[in-house]
Design a protein around this motif. Sequence first.
Motif, PDB file in Angstrom:
ATOM      1  N   SER A   1       0.858  -1.185   0.000  1.00 52.70           N
ATOM      2  CA  SER A   1       0.000   0.000   0.000  1.00 52.70           C
ATOM      3  C   SER A   1       0.894   1.234   0.000  1.00 52.70           C
ATOM      4  O   SER A   1       1.998   1.215   0.543  1.00 52.70           O
ATOM      5  CB  SER A   1      -0.934   0.013   1.215  1.00 52.70           C
ATOM      6  OG  SER A   1      -0.196   0.077   2.411  1.00 52.70           O
ATOM      7  N   GLY A   2       0.397   2.284  -0.649  1.00 53.37           N
ATOM      8  CA  GLY A   2       1.180   3.511  -0.722  1.00 53.37           C
ATOM      9  C   GLY A   2       2.162   3.530  -1.871  1.00 53.37           C
ATOM     10  O   GLY A   2       2.826   4.552  -2.105  1.00 53.37           O
ATOM     11  N   PHE A   3       2.288   2.415  -2.578  1.00 55.05           N
ATOM     12  CA  PHE A   3       3.159   2.350  -3.737  1.00 55.05           C
ATOM     13  C   PHE A   3       2.753   1.156  -4.581  1.00 55.05           C
ATOM     14  O   PHE A   3       2.054   0.256  -4.099  1.00 55.05           O
ATOM     15  CB  PHE A   3       4.635   2.271  -3.346  1.00 55.05           C
ATOM     16  CG  PHE A   3       5.054   0.995  -2.677  1.00 55.05           C
ATOM     17  CD1 PHE A   3       4.657   0.678  -1.378  1.00 55.05           C
ATOM     18  CD2 PHE A   3       5.875   0.095  -3.336  1.00 55.05           C
ATOM     19  CE1 PHE A   3       5.048  -0.482  -0.756  1.00 55.05           C
ATOM     20  CE2 PHE A   3       6.290  -1.075  -2.725  1.00 55.05           C
ATOM     21  CZ  PHE A   3       5.871  -1.369  -1.432  1.00 55.05           C
ATOM     22  N   THR A   4       3.218   1.138  -5.813  1.00 57.16           N
ATOM     23  CA  THR A   4       2.928   0.021  -6.697  1.00 57.16           C
ATOM     24  C   THR A   4       4.141  -0.896  -6.795  1.00 57.16           C
ATOM     25  O   THR A   4       5.277  -0.442  -6.845  1.00 57.16           O
ATOM     26  CB  THR A   4       2.525   0.526  -8.092  1.00 57.16           C
ATOM     27  OG1 THR A   4       2.323  -0.598  -8.945  1.00 57.16           O
ATOM     28  CG2 THR A   4       3.594   1.408  -8.696  1.00 57.16           C
ATOM     29  N   LEU A   5       3.860  -2.196  -6.821  1.00 53.41           N
ATOM     30  CA  LEU A   5       4.934  -3.181  -6.861  1.00 53.41           C
ATOM     31  C   LEU A   5       5.502  -3.404  -8.261  1.00 53.41           C
ATOM     32  O   LEU A   5       6.424  -4.196  -8.430  1.00 53.41           O
ATOM     33  CB  LEU A   5       4.435  -4.517  -6.305  1.00 53.41           C
ATOM     34  CG  LEU A   5       4.177  -4.583  -4.800  1.00 53.41           C
ATOM     35  CD1 LEU A   5       3.663  -5.967  -4.416  1.00 53.41           C
ATOM     36  CD2 LEU A   5       5.426  -4.236  -4.013  1.00 53.41           C
ATOM     37  N   ASP A   6       4.948  -2.732  -9.254  1.00 54.87           N
ATOM     38  CA  ASP A   6       5.348  -2.989 -10.643  1.00 54.87           C
ATOM     39  C   ASP A   6       6.851  -2.937 -10.857  1.00 54.87           C
ATOM     40  O   ASP A   6       7.394  -3.687 -11.658  1.00 54.87           O
ATOM     41  CB  ASP A   6       4.688  -1.952 -11.571  1.00 54.87           C
ATOM     42  CG  ASP A   6       3.200  -2.175 -11.712  1.00 54.87           C
ATOM     43  OD1 ASP A   6       2.623  -1.688 -12.691  1.00 54.87           O
ATOM     44  OD2 ASP A   6       2.618  -2.843 -10.827  1.00 54.87           O
ATOM     45  N   TYR A   7       7.536  -2.027 -10.151  1.00 53.72           N
ATOM     46  CA  TYR A   7       8.965  -1.860 -10.347  1.00 53.72           C
ATOM     47  C   TYR A   7       9.754  -2.169  -9.088  1.00 53.72           C
ATOM     48  O   TYR A   7      10.803  -1.570  -8.819  1.00 53.72           O
ATOM     49  CB  TYR A   7       9.251  -0.445 -10.854  1.00 53.72           C
ATOM     50  CG  TYR A   7       8.600  -0.179 -12.181  1.00 53.72           C
ATOM     51  CD1 TYR A   7       7.451   0.603 -12.275  1.00 53.72           C
ATOM     52  CD2 TYR A   7       9.093  -0.760 -13.342  1.00 53.72           C
ATOM     53  CE1 TYR A   7       6.828   0.817 -13.488  1.00 53.72           C
ATOM     54  CE2 TYR A   7       8.478  -0.556 -14.569  1.00 53.72           C
ATOM     55  CZ  TYR A   7       7.344   0.227 -14.633  1.00 53.72           C
ATOM     56  OH  TYR A   7       6.721   0.438 -15.841  1.00 53.72           O
TER      57      TYR A   7
END
Length: 130
Positions: free
Chosen positions: A25-31
Motif C-alpha cells: 500500500s502507498g506504492f505500486t509493486l510494478d517496479y
Amino acid sequence: QLQLVESGGGLVQPGGSLRLSCAASGFTLDYYAIGWFRQAPGKEREGVSCISYSDGSTYYADSVKGRFTISRDNAKNTVYLQMNSLKPEDTAVYYCAADRSEEDILVVTSTGIWRSLEVWGQGTLVTVSS
C-alpha cells in the motif's frame, strides 16, 4: 506511507500447505523486486525466495526448493508465497521486503549479506506442528 502487509500465516500440520500474501500500500509493486525471509526463534533471519519485476525470475533457498512457489500479481499489488509439504523446521515468522534494486533483493535473499532494503512488512507467524 509505503507499507507491506503479510497475511496467511497460522498453524498447520506437517505435510500441509499455506499461502502467504504480501500486499503493498502507498506504492505500486510494478517496479519492485520482492523477497521473502523468515526468522525462527533463536535463529538468524534467512532468505527464502525472491522474485524480480523485470522478467519474473525467481530464486529459492535449497531448504524450500520444490516445496515453495513465489508469484506476483501486479494487478492486485500483491506477492504470494505458496508453501506446500510444510515441515516443523519451516516454523518461523515470515517477512516480505521490497526494493527497486533486483540485485539487492537477490543478494540479501540468497547470500544473507546485509543491504538496506526499502520496505519491510511486519511479519506473519507460521507454525508447523502436529
